[in-house]
Design a protein around this motif. Sequence first.
Motif, PDB file in Angstrom:
ATOM      1  N   SER A  53      32.364   9.131   9.540  1.00 50.60           N
ATOM      2  CA  SER A  53      32.165  10.112  10.940  1.00 50.60           C
ATOM      3  C   SER A  53      30.699  10.228  10.968  1.00 50.60           C
ATOM      4  CB  SER A  53      32.305  12.064  10.496  1.00 50.60           C
ATOM      5  OG  SER A  53      33.886  12.094  10.355  1.00 50.60           O
ATOM      6  N   PHE A  54      29.331  10.331   9.918  1.00 50.67           N
ATOM      7  CA  PHE A  54      28.933  10.059  10.087  1.00 50.67           C
ATOM      8  C   PHE A  54      28.148   8.622   9.243  1.00 50.67           C
ATOM      9  CE2 PHE A  54      29.582  14.673  10.615  1.00 50.67           C
ATOM     10  CZ  PHE A  54      28.842  15.227  10.934  1.00 50.67           C
ATOM     11  N   TRP A  55      26.726   8.633   9.826  1.00 48.02           N
ATOM     12  CA  TRP A  55      25.795   7.230   9.469  1.00 48.02           C
ATOM     13  C   TRP A  55      24.678   7.183   8.561  1.00 48.02           C
ATOM     14  CZ3 TRP A  55      29.773   6.238  13.096  1.00 48.02           C
ATOM     15  CH2 TRP A  55      30.471   5.736  13.201  1.00 48.02           C
ATOM     16  N   LEU A  56      24.574   7.477   7.268  1.00 47.54           N
ATOM     17  CA  LEU A  56      23.551   8.032   6.615  1.00 47.54           C
ATOM     18  C   LEU A  56      22.596   7.334   6.157  1.00 47.54           C
ATOM     19  CD1 LEU A  56      25.650  10.589   4.781  1.00 47.54           C
ATOM     20  CD2 LEU A  56      24.868  11.218   6.868  1.00 47.54           C
ATOM     21  N   MET A  57      20.891   8.040   6.783  1.00 43.27           N
ATOM     22  CA  MET A  57      20.006   7.025   5.221  1.00 43.27           C
ATOM     23  C   MET A  57      19.264   8.171   4.233  1.00 43.27           C
ATOM     24  SD  MET A  57      17.548   5.030   8.449  1.00 43.27           S
ATOM     25  CE  MET A  57      17.039   4.153   7.687  1.00 43.27           C
ATOM     26  N   ASN A  58      19.436   7.097   3.381  1.00 43.79           N
ATOM     27  CA  ASN A  58      19.093   9.014   2.325  1.00 43.79           C
ATOM     28  C   ASN A  58      19.683  10.640   2.251  1.00 43.79           C
ATOM     29  OD1 ASN A  58      17.119   7.037   1.021  1.00 43.79           O
ATOM     30  ND2 ASN A  58      15.247   7.568   2.092  1.00 43.79           N
ATOM     31  N   GLY A  59      21.032  10.422   2.752  1.00 42.27           N
ATOM     32  CA  GLY A  59      21.628  11.501   3.058  1.00 42.27           C
ATOM     33  C   GLY A  59      21.624  11.926   3.991  1.00 42.27           C
ATOM     34  N   ARG A  60      21.012  11.683   5.214  1.00 47.35           N
ATOM     35  CA  ARG A  60      20.637  12.135   6.481  1.00 47.35           C
ATOM     36  C   ARG A  60      20.845  11.236   7.525  1.00 47.35           C
ATOM     37  NH1 ARG A  60      14.408  14.954   5.995  1.00 47.35           N
ATOM     38  NH2 ARG A  60      14.942  16.293   4.297  1.00 47.35           N
ATOM     39  N   ALA A  61      21.605  12.425   9.313  1.00 51.95           N
ATOM     40  CA  ALA A  61      21.982  11.034  10.068  1.00 51.95           C
ATOM     41  C   ALA A  61      20.784  11.476  11.201  1.00 51.95           C
ATOM     42  CB  ALA A  61      23.428  11.327  10.185  1.00 51.95           C
ATOM     43  N   ASP A  71       0.896  -1.667   0.161  1.00 48.60           N
ATOM     44  CA  ASP A  71      -0.090  -0.134   0.106  1.00 48.60           C
ATOM     45  C   ASP A  71       0.897   1.488  -0.317  1.00 48.60           C
ATOM     46  OD1 ASP A  71      -2.683  -0.992  -0.015  1.00 48.60           O
ATOM     47  OD2 ASP A  71      -2.142  -2.263   2.111  1.00 48.60           O
ATOM     48  N   ARG A  72       2.173   1.249   0.884  1.00 47.69           N
ATOM     49  CA  ARG A  72       3.047   2.164   0.780  1.00 47.69           C
ATOM     50  C   ARG A  72       4.110   1.661   0.610  1.00 47.69           C
ATOM     51  NH1 ARG A  72       0.122   7.169   3.426  1.00 47.69           N
ATOM     52  NH2 ARG A  72      -1.451   6.209   4.125  1.00 47.69           N
ATOM     53  N   GLU A  73       4.905   2.905  -0.733  1.00 46.72           N
ATOM     54  CA  GLU A  73       6.644   2.687  -0.332  1.00 46.72           C
ATOM     55  C   GLU A  73       7.795   3.597   0.510  1.00 46.72           C
ATOM     56  OE1 GLU A  73       7.899   2.253  -4.094  1.00 46.72           O
ATOM     57  OE2 GLU A  73       6.187   3.539  -4.883  1.00 46.72           O
ATOM     58  N   PHE A  74       8.250   3.700   0.829  1.00 45.97           N
ATOM     59  CA  PHE A  74      10.145   4.056   1.022  1.00 45.97           C
ATOM     60  C   PHE A  74      10.980   2.984   0.880  1.00 45.97           C
ATOM     61  CE2 PHE A  74       5.805   4.199   3.941  1.00 45.97           C
ATOM     62  CZ  PHE A  74       5.815   6.067   4.565  1.00 45.97           C
ATOM     63  N   THR A  75      11.911   4.389   0.258  1.00 43.24           N
ATOM     64  CA  THR A  75      13.447   3.647  -0.070  1.00 43.24           C
ATOM     65  C   THR A  75      14.295   3.553   1.067  1.00 43.24           C
ATOM     66  OG1 THR A  75      13.765   5.505  -1.476  1.00 43.24           O
ATOM     67  CG2 THR A  75      12.403   3.959  -2.401  1.00 43.24           C
ATOM     68  N   PHE A  76      15.143   3.657   0.749  1.00 42.92           N
ATOM     69  CA  PHE A  76      16.553   3.962   2.422  1.00 42.92           C
ATOM     70  C   PHE A  76      17.902   3.479   1.414  1.00 42.92           C
ATOM     71  CE2 PHE A  76      13.290   1.898   4.690  1.00 42.92           C
ATOM     72  CZ  PHE A  76      12.352   3.866   5.457  1.00 42.92           C
ATOM     73  N   MET A  77      18.799   5.102   1.226  1.00 43.15           N
ATOM     74  CA  MET A  77      19.938   4.258   0.737  1.00 43.15           C
ATOM     75  C   MET A  77      20.971   4.573   1.570  1.00 43.15           C
ATOM     76  SD  MET A  77      22.320   4.345  -1.701  1.00 43.15           S
ATOM     77  CE  MET A  77      21.457   3.672  -3.085  1.00 43.15           C
ATOM     78  N   LEU A  78      21.493   3.433   2.094  1.00 40.44           N
ATOM     79  CA  LEU A  78      22.988   3.483   3.176  1.00 40.44           C
ATOM     80  C   LEU A  78      23.689   4.259   2.764  1.00 40.44           C
ATOM     81  CD1 LEU A  78      21.425   0.420   4.729  1.00 40.44           C
ATOM     82  CD2 LEU A  78      20.501   2.827   5.504  1.00 40.44           C
ATOM     83  N   THR A  79      24.715   5.287   3.609  1.00 42.52           N
ATOM     84  CA  THR A  79      25.706   4.725   2.763  1.00 42.52           C
ATOM     85  C   THR A  79      26.374   5.775   4.341  1.00 42.52           C
ATOM     86  OG1 THR A  79      25.183   7.383   2.671  1.00 42.52           O
ATOM     87  CG2 THR A  79      25.296   6.032   0.441  1.00 42.52           C
ATOM     88  N   GLU A  80      28.532   5.899   4.166  1.00 42.38           N
ATOM     89  CA  GLU A  80      29.234   6.772   4.678  1.00 42.38           C
ATOM     90  C   GLU A  80      29.239   7.818   4.984  1.00 42.38           C
ATOM     91  OE1 GLU A  80      30.343   2.633   4.443  1.00 42.38           O
ATOM     92  OE2 GLU A  80      28.679   2.094   4.987  1.00 42.38           O
TER      93      GLU A  80
END
Length: 448
Positions: free
Chosen positions: A286-294, A254-263
């Motif tokens: 220094s930071f671990w990100l989901m969709n470019g945000r921490a 019913d709903r979708e969400f994507t996550f790009m995991l990066t450091e």
Amino acid sequence: MNEPVDTSTSTGPVIGRRSLLRGGAVLAMGAAAGGWLATREAAVAGVSRPAAVPVYRAPFQQEQTLHLAATDGWVSMPKPPGAAIGAFWPDSMAPPHYNVYAFGFRDVTSLSPTELTPRVLAEKEHAQISAPILGFDQYVKQADGSDNAVRITLSNLGLAVRPDLVDGHTVHWHGFTNAIPLFDGVPELSISVPIGRSFTYYYRPHDPGTFMYHCHFEDVEHVQMGMTGVVYVRPERNTATQKYAYDNVATAYDREFTFMLTELWAEGHYRDAHIQTTDWTDFKPSFWLMNGRAYPDTLEPSSNPLSTGPDPLSASGESLRYNPISSLVRCLPGEKVLLRIANLGYQHHAMTLDGIPMTVVAKDASPLVDSTVNLTYQTSTVEVGPGESRDVIFDAPPNPGTTPLKFRLYDRNYAYLNNAGDSGYGGQMTEVWVYPAGQLGPQSAANA
């Protein structure tokens, strides 16, 4: 299949300026709860949440076109009081509201579908991380000969902060089967787009699935600097009232969400901005990100990086205009929620959802269920290695109350749950909010 006419305006490959030193070292850092967390969570809870803007293009019935621009710019990482990484972060060159140098892709289709107009050129030094979420329909050829093939025009705007560099850029669909090497985006086998020029990639996406895309020019550096994004293909069986991740009823959602995991390694980004050489084998995130945000910025709503109005400021006063993609999952009781999780970092990640079982329905754009075999499995933790993707579906639990039920989705490695080594939660963490029935409207786009 007939090859399309080459619409490139490029003159050919560009020779790289640095040797690629591949590899990365894992940094283990502790994270402890602190007063900053409670203050920040209260601030996030009080933020007015405007309607999220679509972050991928709507379904097409005919040829699907997109215009991406590649450039550099400045983004923002959460800054707990007093936090700093020597001289490397916050970057002293960064303009107000920003603190990290980055490379990135921008969706400029609405400014010009294919041309390098003055308005498109004005987006130089306005990079974003992660790159825009791209969603396309499965390739279908109609009886009259028309089809819905994908054409992505990539324009290289150059680097504003480092005009001494002449880096080319490419678009590489990671894991995507491409019959024509010219459009694979690997510069050694195809081309790279030089500064001030454009090239149009052509795709016939026959297979549904969740993929990734990134720049393959000096890829260790360009991927770390932020040129990564999620791209997925919707199956032909989708209708106006029912969506599927793959061509099987078991993947309905019913709903979708994507996550790009990066450091993000602040020292490497600083060195790129300050004309210094980086040894990428010294990789120390220094930071671990989901969709470019921490976290806690992962909870902020999506924003429109093309907006010309005031910056959309987070509760902490730092701009997220160029970290525009939210990771907050919002749904209603009983809904099936699809999570497309992709990892283009250099480390292994194990994403855990407390309190809600998840069913893994696909790995690396390959479904685990078909008409004869069902290899899907239920778990609380989804393992995603570098360069891999997972498609996960969960059933939202009941909510008999009057406010959203909140569940945390986070990396099981607690060393990845801090920002710049500071106390308090951060990093790869977001939340799933299950609203009471009737309190949430239909989803307009992925991550909305």
